[in-house]
Scaffold this motif. Sequence first.
Motif, mmCIF file in Angstrom:
data_model
loop_
_atom_site.group_PDB
_atom_site.id
_atom_site.type_symbol
_atom_site.label_atom_id
_atom_site.label_comp_id
_atom_site.label_asym_id
_atom_site.label_seq_id
_atom_site.Cartn_x
_atom_site.Cartn_y
_atom_site.Cartn_z
ATOM 1 N N ILE A 49 13.802 -2.229 -38.687
ATOM 2 C CA ILE A 49 12.721 -1.247 -38.629
ATOM 3 C C ILE A 49 12.678 -0.560 -37.273
ATOM 4 C CG2 ILE A 49 11.043 -3.016 -37.918
ATOM 5 C CD1 ILE A 49 8.949 -1.506 -39.624
ATOM 6 N N TRP A 50 12.372 0.765 -37.333
ATOM 7 C CA TRP A 50 12.150 1.565 -36.121
ATOM 8 C C TRP A 50 10.810 2.273 -36.269
ATOM 9 C CZ3 TRP A 50 14.819 1.309 -31.702
ATOM 10 C CH2 TRP A 50 16.090 0.723 -31.740
ATOM 11 N N VAL A 51 9.935 2.062 -35.262
ATOM 12 C CA VAL A 51 8.578 2.593 -35.314
ATOM 13 C C VAL A 51 8.354 3.519 -34.128
ATOM 14 C CG1 VAL A 51 6.117 2.005 -35.281
ATOM 15 C CG2 VAL A 51 7.748 0.510 -36.452
ATOM 16 N N ASP A 52 7.743 4.669 -34.395
ATOM 17 C CA ASP A 52 7.384 5.628 -33.348
ATOM 18 C C ASP A 52 6.116 5.129 -32.668
ATOM 19 O OD1 ASP A 52 6.356 7.755 -31.854
ATOM 20 O OD2 ASP A 52 7.305 9.234 -33.165
ATOM 21 N N GLY A 53 6.236 4.708 -31.396
ATOM 22 C CA GLY A 53 5.097 4.141 -30.686
ATOM 23 C C GLY A 53 4.012 5.140 -30.379
ATOM 24 N N GLU A 55 3.242 7.962 -32.226
ATOM 25 C CA GLU A 55 2.575 8.431 -33.441
ATOM 26 C C GLU A 55 2.088 7.272 -34.311
ATOM 27 O OE1 GLU A 55 1.846 11.443 -34.133
ATOM 28 O OE2 GLU A 55 2.955 12.470 -32.551
ATOM 29 N N GLY A 56 2.704 6.098 -34.138
ATOM 30 C CA GLY A 56 2.246 4.919 -34.878
ATOM 31 C C GLY A 56 2.725 4.833 -36.302
ATOM 32 N N PHE A 57 3.838 5.490 -36.646
ATOM 33 C CA PHE A 57 4.338 5.352 -38.024
ATOM 34 C C PHE A 57 5.802 4.942 -38.026
ATOM 35 C CE2 PHE A 57 4.279 10.023 -37.151
ATOM 36 C CZ PHE A 57 5.643 10.225 -37.035
ATOM 37 N N VAL A 58 6.236 4.438 -39.160
ATOM 38 C CA VAL A 58 7.611 3.966 -39.331
ATOM 39 C C VAL A 58 8.523 5.164 -39.557
ATOM 40 C CG1 VAL A 58 9.164 2.571 -40.744
ATOM 41 C CG2 VAL A 58 6.831 1.765 -40.296
ATOM 42 N N ARG A 59 9.559 5.279 -38.747
ATOM 43 C CA ARG A 59 10.514 6.376 -38.914
ATOM 44 C C ARG A 59 11.647 5.995 -39.871
ATOM 45 N NH1 ARG A 59 10.162 10.818 -35.527
ATOM 46 N NH2 ARG A 59 12.326 11.340 -36.067
ATOM 47 N N ALA A 60 12.059 4.729 -39.835
ATOM 48 C CA ALA A 60 13.122 4.297 -40.741
ATOM 49 C C ALA A 60 13.049 2.779 -40.902
ATOM 50 C CB ALA A 60 14.498 4.702 -40.220
ATOM 51 N N MET A 61 13.398 2.311 -42.116
ATOM 52 C CA MET A 61 13.356 0.880 -42.379
ATOM 53 C C MET A 61 14.387 0.558 -43.461
ATOM 54 S SD MET A 61 10.061 -1.526 -43.257
ATOM 55 C CE MET A 61 9.569 -0.568 -44.697
ATOM 56 N N LEU A 126 3.503 -2.795 -31.905
ATOM 57 C CA LEU A 126 3.346 -2.121 -33.201
ATOM 58 C C LEU A 126 4.040 -2.878 -34.328
ATOM 59 C CD1 LEU A 126 3.731 1.653 -32.261
ATOM 60 C CD2 LEU A 126 1.700 0.500 -33.121
ATOM 61 N N ILE A 127 5.274 -3.303 -34.098
ATOM 62 C CA ILE A 127 6.000 -4.034 -35.141
ATOM 63 C C ILE A 127 5.349 -5.387 -35.397
ATOM 64 C CG2 ILE A 127 8.199 -5.129 -35.714
ATOM 65 C CD1 ILE A 127 9.639 -2.838 -34.376
ATOM 66 N N ASP A 128 4.888 -6.056 -34.325
ATOM 67 C CA ASP A 128 4.188 -7.332 -34.509
ATOM 68 C C ASP A 128 2.955 -7.152 -35.386
ATOM 69 O OD1 ASP A 128 6.037 -8.563 -32.919
ATOM 70 O OD2 ASP A 128 4.798 -8.512 -31.091
ATOM 71 N N GLU A 129 2.183 -6.105 -35.112
ATOM 72 C CA GLU A 129 0.982 -5.846 -35.892
ATOM 73 C C GLU A 129 1.321 -5.501 -37.339
ATOM 74 O OE1 GLU A 129 -2.930 -5.599 -36.893
ATOM 75 O OE2 GLU A 129 -2.046 -6.338 -35.017
ATOM 76 N N LEU A 130 2.385 -4.739 -37.515
ATOM 77 C CA LEU A 130 2.809 -4.340 -38.854
ATOM 78 C C LEU A 130 3.165 -5.563 -39.695
ATOM 79 C CD1 LEU A 130 3.406 -1.860 -40.650
ATOM 80 C CD2 LEU A 130 5.745 -1.927 -39.786
ATOM 81 N N PHE A 131 3.937 -6.495 -39.142
ATOM 82 C CA PHE A 131 4.348 -7.675 -39.897
ATOM 83 C C PHE A 131 3.197 -8.660 -40.084
ATOM 84 C CE2 PHE A 131 8.511 -6.012 -39.547
ATOM 85 C CZ PHE A 131 9.270 -6.654 -40.518
#
Length: 561
Positions: A49-53, A55-61, A126-131
Motif C-alpha cells: 500500500i501507498w498512501v498520500d500523507g 491528502e490522506g487517501f490511498v493512491r495504490a494498493m 496513516l497506514i497504522d491507522e488504516l490497518f
Amino acid sequence: MSILPQTTQRRLKKIPIIPGVVWEGDRRSLLGMKTTMEPDSEGSEECVIWVDGSEGFVRAMDVVSVDAGPEAIVRTFLRAIETPHRPAKPARPQKIVVRNKEIHFFLRGVLQNLDIDIELIPELPLIDELFRGFEEMNHSRPPALPATQEASLKKIALELWQEAPWYVLADYDILSIKINQWGVDTLYACVMGMLGREYGVILYRSLDSLKQFRMAALEKKSLEQLEKAFLSQDCWFLSYESMMDLDPDDDDDEEEPIDLASLPLSEIRPVFGSVHPYEGIRPYLDEEEAIVVNVALQSLLRFYRNTHSELAEETLQLISKRFRVSVMSQSQTQETISTTVSTLPELSSEFLAILEQVEDDDDDDEYDFEFDDDDDDDDENTFSLREDLIPDNSFLSLGMITWDIHEQIKTRPQIYYQSQNISQKGDGMPIIMVQTTRPKAKEIIQRIQMGGGLKAIFFNPGEDPFTDVTYDLGILQLGNGEFYLFGEFIGDEPEHMKARKNWDNRCQKSKGYCGLIIAMGVTGSSRGNPQLTDMLALFETQFMKSEDLEIGVLQLLPHFD
C-alpha cells in the motif's frame, strides 16, 4: 539490484513533483483481516500500500503473495505515480517514508535519479491507522445471538430439528403466530424442508411479503430476478447447516451436498438471521429481535407437538391454540407472554392451488400420448391402458426396502397397508416407489382403494412407430381389472436396464411378491429418497410377467382431446 530503465525514468520525470507531499509505503500481513478472507488464504498474502500523507487517501494498493519479492512494492509505487486510485491524479511525491530497512535500501537503489527523497522512520501513522480500522471493522461485528437468548434459542432450534415439522407441514401450510408485543403483532411461519435441501422456519413480518415472495418463486424467472425477490423478503429465519461446513480443511467442492437429515444431531448447527429489503441478509439478531424469535419458535414448537396428528390429516383444518411462554427480557427478568398460533387453511389452499396451476401449465407444454396394442382389428384383443393415475412430475424408482423397514411400515398407523401375508424371502421386498405431493399421493391411494386394491405389477414392451424408440412400460393392474401406466422407461437405457435386472432378481428371490409405495415430498429435500415419515401407503402385490397376459408390444400413438 537494478535501477529503472532509462526510458521509464524519462517517462516518470515528465510527471510533476508536488512540493511538500509525503507518501507512506509498506507491505503488511493480511492476518488482521482474516475474517473477510477465505480460510486457505490466511497468512499467505500481504497487502502492498501507498498512501498520500498530505491528502490522506490511498493512491495504490495490491495484494501479493508472501513470497513476492521487493519488486512488488516498486510496481505498486509506480502505479501510485502514473495511475492512482481516484480522485488522485498522476503525480510524484517529494518524499516517501517507509519503516522497513530492507524496503528502504531496495527503494534507494531502484528509484535513484527520480528526485524523490526516501526516508526510514519507525512508524507510519496513516497506514497504522488504516490497518487498525480494518481490524476493528472485522472484530466489531456483533455476535450472532445476544448472550441472554443464545442458550434458549439454540435449545429450541435443536428441539425443532428433532421434531422435524417439515415432514408433516408442507411449504404452503402457513401458520400465524400472534404475539402483540415489542411492536410485533402477528408473524407468519413457513416451515422449510420441502423446497430443497434447506431445513428451517421463516417468520415473515408481513403477509404481503410472504405472498409476494411466494408468487415470485413460483413464476419462471431468471436467477437475477429470483435473487431480487429473495432480498425483498421481510422476515426472520432459522436454518440449519452441517458442522462440517465450518471445517476449513474440508475443501472437496466436488462432493454432492449432504442431506442434513442423514446427520446425527451433534453435527447440526442452527443459524439465525434476518432478511429485509433495506438491509439484505443479516446473519445475526439483536436482543429485541432474538426475544421475539424466541417467543415465536417456542409457540410454534408447542403448537406442533399438541396438534401433530391433526396437522397430518389430508386437508388442513382451522386449528387455533393459545400458549403462555416464558422468555428472558431485556431487563434480565423472566417474562411470560401470551401467544396464539393458528393454521390458515384458506391461505394454504390458495398457495397449493397456485402451485398445482404452475405444474399444470408445465404439463401443457408436453405432448400427451397413449399406448395401445397394434391389433385393433380384433375388438376382443383391445387393451385399454389408462395414464391418469400417476401425476406428471412424480419421482419414480425401482428399488428395494429391507425387511426391517417393511416391519416398521406395517406398524405405522399413518401408512395405509395392503397386506398379502408374504413371508420374508431374500434381502428385502422389491418395490416401485412413486413420490409426489401429499394431496396427489392421497388421491392415488384413494383411487387404488376404490379400484379394488392393487392386483399386480408388471412390465410390458412398447414402441414408438415414428421414431423406432423401444420402451419398457411399467403397468399397475387394479382389482377391478383396470390397467394404469406408472412409467415409460427407455428400453435400452443402461441405468434402467440395470435397475430392471436387479428388480427381476429380487422378485425371483421374493417368490414373485413385490410392493408399491406411495410417498409425498417430491418438492422437498427427500426427493428421490423418501423417509418413513414421507411414506403414505404400501400396497403388497404380485409381480407378473407380461407374457402371461399375452398383451403383445404396445404402440405409442399421439392422443388428442
